[in-house]
Scaffold this motif. Structure first.
Motif, short mmCIF file in Angstrom:
data_model
loop_
_atom_site.label_atom_id
_atom_site.label_comp_id
_atom_site.label_asym_id
_atom_site.label_seq_id
_atom_site.Cartn_x
_atom_site.Cartn_y
_atom_site.Cartn_z
N LYS A 218 17.60 23.48 28.58
CA LYS A 218 16.25 23.29 28.08
C LYS A 218 16.22 22.34 26.90
CE LYS A 218 12.44 25.85 25.97
NZ LYS A 218 11.99 27.17 25.47
N GLN A 219 17.18 22.44 26.01
CA GLN A 219 17.26 21.54 24.87
C GLN A 219 17.52 20.10 25.32
OE1 GLN A 219 20.42 23.69 22.77
NE2 GLN A 219 18.96 24.15 21.10
N GLN A 220 18.37 19.97 26.30
CA GLN A 220 18.64 18.63 26.83
C GLN A 220 17.37 17.97 27.35
OE1 GLN A 220 21.72 18.96 29.78
NE2 GLN A 220 23.15 20.01 28.40
N ILE A 221 16.59 18.78 28.11
CA ILE A 221 15.36 18.22 28.68
C ILE A 221 14.35 17.89 27.59
CG2 ILE A 221 13.43 18.70 30.21
CD1 ILE A 221 15.31 20.48 31.85
N VAL A 222 14.20 18.82 26.61
CA VAL A 222 13.27 18.56 25.51
C VAL A 222 13.68 17.30 24.76
CG1 VAL A 222 12.44 19.41 23.29
CG2 VAL A 222 12.57 20.96 25.24
N PHE A 223 14.97 17.14 24.51
CA PHE A 223 15.48 15.95 23.82
C PHE A 223 15.11 14.68 24.58
CE2 PHE A 223 19.00 12.90 23.28
CZ PHE A 223 18.89 12.65 21.92
N LEU A 224 15.32 14.68 25.88
CA LEU A 224 15.00 13.50 26.69
C LEU A 224 13.50 13.23 26.71
CD1 LEU A 224 17.42 14.02 29.72
CD2 LEU A 224 17.63 12.35 27.87
N ILE A 225 12.70 14.32 26.86
CA ILE A 225 11.24 14.14 26.89
C ILE A 225 10.75 13.53 25.59
CG2 ILE A 225 9.05 15.37 26.90
CD1 ILE A 225 10.26 17.30 28.94
N ASN A 226 11.24 14.06 24.47
CA ASN A 226 10.81 13.54 23.17
C ASN A 226 11.16 12.06 23.02
OD1 ASN A 226 9.50 15.76 21.99
ND2 ASN A 226 11.44 16.69 21.37
N ASN A 227 12.33 11.70 23.46
CA ASN A 227 12.76 10.29 23.34
C ASN A 227 11.99 9.38 24.29
OD1 ASN A 227 15.26 9.82 21.46
ND2 ASN A 227 15.59 11.82 22.41
N TYR A 228 11.77 9.84 25.50
CA TYR A 228 11.02 9.02 26.45
C TYR A 228 9.57 8.87 26.01
CZ TYR A 228 15.03 9.69 29.57
OH TYR A 228 16.29 9.71 30.11
N ASP A 229 8.98 9.98 25.54
CA ASP A 229 7.59 9.93 25.11
C ASP A 229 7.43 9.00 23.90
OD1 ASP A 229 4.77 11.05 25.07
OD2 ASP A 229 5.46 11.62 23.07
N MET A 230 8.35 9.09 22.98
CA MET A 230 8.29 8.21 21.81
C MET A 230 8.43 6.74 22.22
SD MET A 230 10.54 6.23 19.85
CE MET A 230 12.11 6.97 20.26
N THR A 231 9.34 6.48 23.14
CA THR A 231 9.55 5.10 23.60
C THR A 231 8.30 4.53 24.25
OG1 THR A 231 11.90 5.56 23.96
CG2 THR A 231 10.98 3.62 25.06
N ILE A 232 7.67 5.34 25.08
CA ILE A 232 6.43 4.89 25.74
C ILE A 232 5.34 4.62 24.71
CG2 ILE A 232 4.58 5.61 27.31
CD1 ILE A 232 6.74 7.24 28.82
N ALA A 233 5.21 5.51 23.72
CA ALA A 233 4.19 5.34 22.69
C ALA A 233 4.41 4.05 21.92
CB ALA A 233 4.19 6.54 21.74
N VAL A 234 5.65 3.75 21.58
CA VAL A 234 5.96 2.51 20.84
C VAL A 234 5.67 1.29 21.70
CG1 VAL A 234 7.79 1.17 19.74
CG2 VAL A 234 7.65 3.64 19.35
N LEU A 235 6.04 1.35 22.97
CA LEU A 235 5.78 0.21 23.86
C LEU A 235 4.29 -0.03 24.01
CD1 LEU A 235 8.45 0.83 26.65
CD2 LEU A 235 8.50 -0.91 24.87
N LYS A 236 3.51 1.06 24.07
CA LYS A 236 2.06 0.90 24.20
C LYS A 236 1.44 0.31 22.94
CE LYS A 236 1.09 4.51 27.64
NZ LYS A 236 0.42 5.80 27.89
N GLU A 237 1.99 0.65 21.78
CA GLU A 237 1.47 0.10 20.53
C GLU A 237 1.69 -1.41 20.47
OE1 GLU A 237 3.29 2.14 17.33
OE2 GLU A 237 2.25 4.03 17.68
N ALA A 238 2.77 -1.87 21.08
CA ALA A 238 3.08 -3.30 21.04
C ALA A 238 2.15 -4.11 21.92
CB ALA A 238 4.53 -3.53 21.46
N GLY A 239 1.62 -3.48 22.96
CA GLY A 239 0.73 -4.21 23.86
C GLY A 239 0.33 -3.34 25.02
N GLN A 240 -0.73 -3.77 25.70
CA GLN A 240 -1.23 -2.98 26.82
C GLN A 240 -0.29 -3.02 28.02
OE1 GLN A 240 -3.93 -1.04 26.74
NE2 GLN A 240 -4.23 -1.59 24.59
N ASP A 241 0.42 -4.10 28.16
CA ASP A 241 1.27 -4.26 29.33
C ASP A 241 2.73 -4.14 28.91
OD1 ASP A 241 2.33 -4.77 31.76
OD2 ASP A 241 1.84 -6.91 31.80
N GLY A 242 3.30 -2.94 29.12
CA GLY A 242 4.71 -2.75 28.79
C GLY A 242 5.64 -3.20 29.89
N GLY A 243 5.09 -3.53 31.04
CA GLY A 243 5.88 -4.05 32.14
C GLY A 243 6.75 -3.00 32.80
#
Length: 682
Positions: free
Chosen positions: A517-542
């Motif tokens: 469960k910790q492994q999955i939470v760790f991955l989700i947090n990192n993936y979610d953060m990455t997506i949020a940062v990519l969206k802040e940079a522009g609408q099209d993250g590709g």
């Protein structure tokens, strides 16, 4: 004439006829002869004969009168013809005389025409000769006023006009071979040569004094060029045509002066900019490195207020929005104690270079009439800038700054193209060719830091987003943003390589957590953060953003199952194993009994609300992004509702189970109400 001959013939015939009548009277009068004839006829005894004779005589008389009239008419016509012949003969003589005189006059006129043409040609030749002689005299003569101006006059507009006149005279005696053979040139040529030498000496001293003014400190070179030197650009043309050696000396003096002046100017400007430099990154500031240190570019290291600037674009993007702003004024910026990343100083330096080069290129083309002199002048400034640039570049580990400089150079190339000034084309291309390899080198260092990262050193017992993943997200988002308008396929390929490396690293870090469960939470947090940062940079993250969205979706599903199993393991196990079994009527041995479902119903009814509350708290503490956590909670509650619905469906199929378990069953509406209550928070 034919009529006259016929008339004469008739007359002759009539005369012969009358002669045959044997008149004995004198032929003096025709009337007396006729009367005598009448008398003789009257004396005839025979009346018939007399009558015939009388009738014939009357006819003869009438005929004779007609002949007489015709003869008179013929005579008159003959007289007139003779008069006409006489007149015509006189006229013929007169006309013959006229013809002879006209022939003589025609000959005289032809002679006069030939004389007139000869005189006209002589006049034309004399006028041409006079015009050429006047022009020759005008071109070769040396007026005293011109001598006075060339020798004693000040170099001004009047002097320039006199130089133009002198130049025409010098060209005249050089280009026309006839003039060189003239005797008058022997007297004038020495004087013209003296004037040429005097003019060359005088304008050389004048131009040299103006060039010396360029070396004075704090001189506005462009104003001096435009308002002073260009007014005397004809002097350079005069020297180029009539004093090539002196012209080359002036040219060399100008090249030397401007080379030194501009080199010193750019060297001082660069030294002033170095005081404003803010260090961003050094060789250890890489995505996959655990330890970080400060410093870049200069010896003096400035501590960073925000270390994420190494990887995040942030406000540094403003340099591209303000790229056409004037160059920085160092003493003003220094007075305000503002420090700038190197790309800001880079833009300012090249903005000054563009403006200076444009002005100098146009001036050289206008003043000297040649473009090559520009490159001789700027060999010094280019050398000064290159020396500092290569020193900075060899110590630069700021990939974001390097990409910003690449974009700055691209924009400056467009500016020079719009200006139609080609003098910086080769220089800007060279700078661009230096920046790309350095960027690739630094990028590969980041890539290697991820591939060769020490997982144990990087691992922290924390399920929240890892700083390496944040660095990666910010770094990738920055480069994607800087590539939106350029579509560099090579950069996209490198970013894909970087994404694969960080995928491997984050999975390795996740496996160090003891619980799935910790492994999955760790991955989700990192993936979610990455997506949020990519969206802040522009609408099209590709493709990169889509990749992480797929990972987030799949891991969120895993977490929902883990969360539900943690609180409702028996229920889930039963639904997955027993509720999906075949109907009890067809397989009595596998039929579900009340005793089998009763503990599940009572257990769920006694603690389902508490379990949901615990799930809520667990999600709030597990996920750094509240919205992401609430989405996962909603998905978990929805899945729980599905499991419980399938349980109630099984109970309905058991005979007598509904009445026996009715008091312990939780209504679907109650569960929906609870789900809506938590849904209000997101």
């Amino acid at each position: 004439m034919d009529e006259l001959n016929n008339t004469q013939k008739i007359g002759f015939d009539l005369g012969a006829f009358v002669g045959d009548l044997s008149f004995e009277e004198d032929s003096g009068s025709e009337d007396v002869s006729l009367e005598g004839l009448q008398q003789e006829l009257e004396e005839c005894e025979s009346d018939e004969v007399v009558s015939n004779i009388l009738c014939s005589g009357a006819k003869l008389r009438d005929y004779a009168k007609g002949v007489e009239n015709n003869l008179r008419k013929v005579e008159l016509d003959s007289i007139q013809i003779r008069d006409c012949d006489s007149i015509l003969s006189q006229m013929e003589s007169l006309l013959s005389g006229f013809q002879e005189e006209i022939g003589s006059i025609s000959s005289d006129i032809k002679i006069l025409q030939e004389k007139s043409m000869d005189m006209g040609l002589r006049l034309k030749n004399r006028r041409v000769a006079e015009s050429r002689l006047a022009k020759f005299v005008e071109d070769i003569i040396v007026p005293p006023k011109m001598i006075d101006i060339i020798v004693d006059g000040e170099v001004n507009e009047d002097y320039i006009r006199t130089l133009e006149i002198l130049s025409k005279k010098l060209k005249f005696i050089e280009m026309d071979p006839v003039v060189k053979c003239s005797k008058s040139l022997r007297d004038v040529e020495p004087e013209l040569e003296k004037l040429r030498q005097k003019a060359i000496s005088k304008v050389y001293d004048f131009i040299v004094q103006k060039l010396i003014a360029l070396r004075k400190p704090k001189t506005n070179i462009q104003i001096l060029q435009q308002s002073v030197l260009l007014k005397y650009k004809y002097i350079i043309s005069f020297l180029k045509e009539h004093g090539k050696e002196v012209f080359m000396n002036v040219r060399a003096a100008y090249v030397d002066t401007m080379n030194k002046v501009l080199s010193a100017h750019f060297r001082a400007y660069i030294q002033a900019l170095e005081k404003l430099q803010l260090d961003i990154a050094e060789s250890s500031d890489l995505i996959g490195i655990e330890t970080r240190s400060t410093g870049l570019f200069s010896i003096v290291r400035e501590p960073m207020k925000n270390r994420s600037a190494v990887f995040a674009l942030g406000e540094r993007i403003n340099i591209l929005k303000e790229i056409d702003q004037p160059a920085l004024i160092p003493h003003i910026a220094e007075a305000s104690s503002i420090k700038y990343p190197y790309e800001v100083l880079f833009r300012s330096l090249h903005k000054l270079l563009m403006d200076t080069a444009t002005s100098e290129y146009i001036f050289c083309d206008d003043f000297f009439g040649e473009e090559s002199i520009f490159y001789e002048i700027f060999s010094g400034p280019f050398g000064v800038i290159d020396e500092q640039f290569h020193l900075v570049l060899s110590n630069c580990y700021d990939a974001i700054g390097l990409m910003l400089m690449i974009r700055v150079i691209h924009h400056h190339q467009l500016v020079m193209t719009r200006r139609r000034i080609p003098c910086l084309d080769s220089y800007l291309d060279k700078v661009n060719l230096c920046l790309w390899p350095r960027f690739k080198l630094v990028f590969d260092l980041h890539l290697s830091s991820l591939r060769n990262a020490n997982v144990k050193t990087l691992w922290e017992d924390d399920i929240h987003p890892h700083y390496v993943m944040r660095r990666y997200a910010e770094f990738t988002a920055s480069l994607i943003h800087l590539n939106v308008e350029y579509g560099d396929g090579q950069l996209d390929l490198n970013l894909e390589r970087l994404r694969m490396a960080v995928d491997d690293l984050i999975l390795k870090l996740a496996k160090l957590f003891p619980k799935p469960k910790q492994q999955i939470v760790f991955l989700i947090n990192n993936y979610d953060m990455t997506i949020a940062v990519l969206k802040e940079a522009g609408q099209d993250g590709g493709k990169i953003q889509m990749h992480f969205e797929e990972l987030l979706k799949s891991n969120s599903s895993f977490f929902v199952e883990e969360l539900l199993v943690e609180h409702f393991s028996d229920l889930i196990k039963f639904v997955k194993s027993r509720a999906s079994a075949e109907d009890s009527s067809s397989n009595p041995e596998r039929s579900i009994t009340v005793a089998e479902v009763e503990p599940l119903v009572k257990d769920f009814g006694s603690r389902w609300k508490m379990a949901i509350e615990m799930m809520h708290k667990d999600i709030i503490t597990s996920f750094s992004n509240f919205l992401c956590g609430m989405e996962i909670l909603r998905a978990a509650l929805t899945q729980l509702l599905l499991y419980y619905t399938r349980l109630t469906d099984c109970i309905k199929k058991i005979d007598g189970a509904s009445s026996a378990l009715n008091k312990d069953l939780v209504s679907i509406s109650s569960i929906m109400f609870e789900i809506r209550k938590y849904s209000k928070t997101f």
